[in-house]
Design a protein around this motif. Structure first.
Motif, PDB file in Angstrom:
ATOM      1  N   ASP A  89       0.829  -1.212   0.000  1.00 30.75           N
ATOM      2  CA  ASP A  89       0.000   0.000   0.000  1.00 30.75           C
ATOM      3  C   ASP A  89       0.861   1.259   0.000  1.00 30.75           C
ATOM      4  OD1 ASP A  89      -2.332  -1.459  -0.010  1.00 30.75           O
ATOM      5  OD2 ASP A  89      -2.576  -1.421   2.177  1.00 30.75           O
ATOM      6  N   SER A  90       1.971   1.232   0.743  1.00 32.99           N
ATOM      7  CA  SER A  90       2.837   2.417   0.800  1.00 32.99           C
ATOM      8  C   SER A  90       3.509   2.666  -0.547  1.00 32.99           C
ATOM      9  CB  SER A  90       3.891   2.261   1.904  1.00 32.99           C
ATOM     10  OG  SER A  90       4.866   1.296   1.565  1.00 32.99           O
ATOM     11  N   PHE A  91       3.922   1.592  -1.232  1.00 32.52           N
ATOM     12  CA  PHE A  91       4.488   1.752  -2.575  1.00 32.52           C
ATOM     13  C   PHE A  91       3.413   2.222  -3.558  1.00 32.52           C
ATOM     14  CE2 PHE A  91       8.076  -1.125  -1.310  1.00 32.52           C
ATOM     15  CZ  PHE A  91       9.110  -0.305  -1.741  1.00 32.52           C
ATOM     16  N   ARG A  92       2.208   1.693  -3.400  1.00 30.63           N
ATOM     17  CA  ARG A  92       1.114   2.077  -4.298  1.00 30.63           C
ATOM     18  C   ARG A  92       0.781   3.567  -4.156  1.00 30.63           C
ATOM     19  NH1 ARG A  92      -2.475  -1.491  -2.751  1.00 30.63           N
ATOM     20  NH2 ARG A  92      -1.978  -3.092  -4.287  1.00 30.63           N
ATOM     21  N   LYS A  93       0.806   4.059  -2.926  1.00 26.26           N
ATOM     22  CA  LYS A  93       0.545   5.487  -2.700  1.00 26.26           C
ATOM     23  C   LYS A  93       1.618   6.350  -3.358  1.00 26.26           C
ATOM     24  CE  LYS A  93      -2.003   4.891   1.638  1.00 26.26           C
ATOM     25  NZ  LYS A  93      -1.974   5.078   3.117  1.00 26.26           N
ATOM     26  N   LEU A  94       2.860   5.890  -3.299  1.00 28.58           N
ATOM     27  CA  LEU A  94       3.938   6.623  -3.959  1.00 28.58           C
ATOM     28  C   LEU A  94       3.736   6.643  -5.470  1.00 28.58           C
ATOM     29  CD1 LEU A  94       7.106   5.384  -2.003  1.00 28.58           C
ATOM     30  CD2 LEU A  94       6.141   7.682  -1.973  1.00 28.58           C
ATOM     31  N   VAL A  95       3.390   5.493  -6.031  1.00 30.15           N
ATOM     32  CA  VAL A  95       3.175   5.405  -7.477  1.00 30.15           C
ATOM     33  C   VAL A  95       2.023   6.310  -7.905  1.00 30.15           C
ATOM     34  CG1 VAL A  95       2.462   3.864  -9.357  1.00 30.15           C
ATOM     35  CG2 VAL A  95       4.155   3.091  -7.683  1.00 30.15           C
ATOM     36  N   ASN A  96       0.996   6.390  -7.080  1.00 35.50           N
ATOM     37  CA  ASN A  96      -0.175   7.201  -7.420  1.00 35.50           C
ATOM     38  C   ASN A  96       0.118   8.699  -7.463  1.00 35.50           C
ATOM     39  OD1 ASN A  96      -1.762   4.923  -7.667  1.00 35.50           O
ATOM     40  ND2 ASN A  96      -2.604   5.045  -5.597  1.00 35.50           N
ATOM     41  N   GLU A 101       8.431   5.948 -10.577  1.00 37.57           N
ATOM     42  CA  GLU A 101       8.369   5.036 -11.718  1.00 37.57           C
ATOM     43  C   GLU A 101       8.803   3.637 -11.293  1.00 37.57           C
ATOM     44  OE1 GLU A 101       9.800   4.849 -16.387  1.00 37.57           O
ATOM     45  OE2 GLU A 101      10.851   6.155 -14.985  1.00 37.57           O
ATOM     46  N   ILE A 102       8.029   2.644 -11.705  1.00 36.91           N
ATOM     47  CA  ILE A 102       8.376   1.246 -11.465  1.00 36.91           C
ATOM     48  C   ILE A 102       8.980   0.681 -12.745  1.00 36.91           C
ATOM     49  CG2 ILE A 102       7.544  -1.036 -10.798  1.00 36.91           C
ATOM     50  CD1 ILE A 102       7.334   0.964  -8.557  1.00 36.91           C
ATOM     51  N   LEU A 103      10.130   0.045 -12.626  1.00 40.64           N
ATOM     52  CA  LEU A 103      10.838  -0.480 -13.788  1.00 40.64           C
ATOM     53  C   LEU A 103      10.529  -1.961 -14.012  1.00 40.64           C
ATOM     54  CD1 LEU A 103      14.373   1.088 -13.229  1.00 40.64           C
ATOM     55  CD2 LEU A 103      12.356   2.118 -14.275  1.00 40.64           C
ATOM     56  N   ALA A 104      10.624  -2.365 -15.261  1.00 46.88           N
ATOM     57  CA  ALA A 104      10.524  -3.784 -15.595  1.00 46.88           C
ATOM     58  C   ALA A 104      11.860  -4.453 -15.302  1.00 46.88           C
ATOM     59  CB  ALA A 104      10.157  -3.954 -17.062  1.00 46.88           C
ATOM     60  N   ALA A 105      11.821  -5.740 -14.973  1.00 45.36           N
ATOM     61  CA  ALA A 105      13.046  -6.462 -14.620  1.00 45.36           C
ATOM     62  C   ALA A 105      12.787  -7.960 -14.702  1.00 45.36           C
ATOM     63  CB  ALA A 105      13.486  -6.089 -13.204  1.00 45.36           C
ATOM     64  N   PRO A 106      13.842  -8.778 -14.724  1.00 43.39           N
ATOM     65  CA  PRO A 106      13.628 -10.226 -14.607  1.00 43.39           C
ATOM     66  C   PRO A 106      12.930 -10.538 -13.283  1.00 43.39           C
ATOM     67  CG  PRO A 106      15.860  -9.768 -15.350  1.00 43.39           C
ATOM     68  CD  PRO A 106      15.265  -8.460 -14.949  1.00 43.39           C
ATOM     69  N   TYR A 107      11.930 -11.394 -13.335  1.00 48.03           N
ATOM     70  CA  TYR A 107      11.058 -11.633 -12.183  1.00 48.03           C
ATOM     71  C   TYR A 107      11.839 -12.042 -10.941  1.00 48.03           C
ATOM     72  CZ  TYR A 107       6.890 -13.197  -9.662  1.00 48.03           C
ATOM     73  OH  TYR A 107       5.881 -13.345  -8.736  1.00 48.03           O
ATOM     74  N   TYR A 108      12.827 -12.917 -11.127  1.00 48.43           N
ATOM     75  CA  TYR A 108      13.559 -13.464  -9.983  1.00 48.43           C
ATOM     76  C   TYR A 108      14.898 -12.763  -9.744  1.00 48.43           C
ATOM     77  CZ  TYR A 108      10.105 -17.151 -10.550  1.00 48.43           C
ATOM     78  OH  TYR A 108       8.919 -17.838 -10.666  1.00 48.43           O
ATOM     79  N   HIS A 109      15.071 -11.581 -10.341  1.00 45.23           N
ATOM     80  CA  HIS A 109      16.340 -10.855 -10.216  1.00 45.23           C
ATOM     81  C   HIS A 109      17.484 -11.752 -10.696  1.00 45.23           C
ATOM     82  CE1 HIS A 109      18.559  -7.391  -8.844  1.00 45.23           C
ATOM     83  NE2 HIS A 109      19.362  -8.126  -8.108  1.00 45.23           N
TER      84      HIS A 109
END
Length: 260
Positions: A89-96, A101-109
């Protein structure tokens, strides 16, 4: 002065159980979920939530001039959904706010691109779907694990429709292995600036004016792009807390004089 963009890598893997040859065909659970739970709780309480509060305060204070990029691995998002939805929720509030910006990446790093293009595509697609599900956004910038970059990856990422990709700051435009793709913006990590800011941040008595002068010096000396990226792990604050704790413990420890 060029704009500085903070980029934080957020990753918590699934932790493995101690598994011996005697456990084959006896135990079928490879992950230690209790250890995973403890790890994600510690990071949430000591890093994610406190730092996200600071991010929120800086966003409100600077009125749109403060922006941050996050690369959150799929395993981290899974564990947060399981055990700490308040952090989601805290990350979602920041994104809103529209400033994160949230970056795309390999799922498992993972380093899947070096091993299997098919597996890499699967992980990238899985990560994008989870980001879309949690945050309701479509990622446009790609971040590979450890900022690894080469021609093949650039062409693949450009062909997948991404606008840009983070990479190491020493990419040479005439290097035949790392030649930029015209359709893809390479967002380079600036080592000198990163070391300056991160090391200065460790000091309690930071000379702010001296730091600003140093930034001007680096900009004049280095060939800066319009955005200079500072790349670090989000858990760097947690690491520093542990280091400071060890320093205090060692300082309090009595020094024994060896007998002659």
């Amino acid at each position: 002065m060029s704009s500085v963009c903070l980029y934080f890598n957020v990753h918590q893997p699934f932790l493995l159980k101690s598994f011996s040859s005697m456990d084959i065909d006896v135990r079928h659970t490879y992950f230690d979920m209790e250890a995973c739970k403890a790890a994600i709780h510690e990071k949430a309480d000591r890093c994610y939530l406190p730092c996200n509060k600071i991010m929120t305060r800086l966003i409100n204070k600077n009125r749109g001039r403060f922006r941050v990029r996050f690369s959150i691995s799929g395993t981290t998002m899974e564990l947060l959904q399981l055990y700490r939805p308040d952090v989601i929720d805290s990350f979602r509030k920041l994104v809103n706010t529209g400033l994160i910006e949230i970056l795309a990446a390999p799922y498992y790093h993972s380093l899947s691109f070096l091993y299997s293009r098919k597996e890499f595509q699967r992980q990238l697609s899985k990560h994008q779907k989870l980001v879309k599900k949690i945050f309701g956004i479509h990622t446009t910038i790609f971040n590979n694990t450890a900022l690894l970059h080469n021609n093949e990856l650039s062409k693949y990422i450009a062909g997948a429709g991404f606008k840009g990709m983070l990479c190491e700051g020493n990419v040479n435009p005439i290097d035949p292995v790392n030649m930029p793709v015209p359709e893809l913006n390479l967002l380079k990590k600036i080592y000198a600036l990163e070391n300056l800011v991160l090391n200065s941040g460790c000091e309690k008595t930071i000379d702010t004016w001296g730091c600003l002068q140093s930034l001007d010096h680096f900009e004049a000396r280095e060939s800066f792009q319009s955005f200079s990226n500072i790349v670090t792990d989000f858990e760097i604050t947690l690491i520093r807390q542990s280091i400071e704790k060890l320093k205090k413990q060692s300082a309090l420890r009595p020094v024994r004089t060896p007998l002659l």
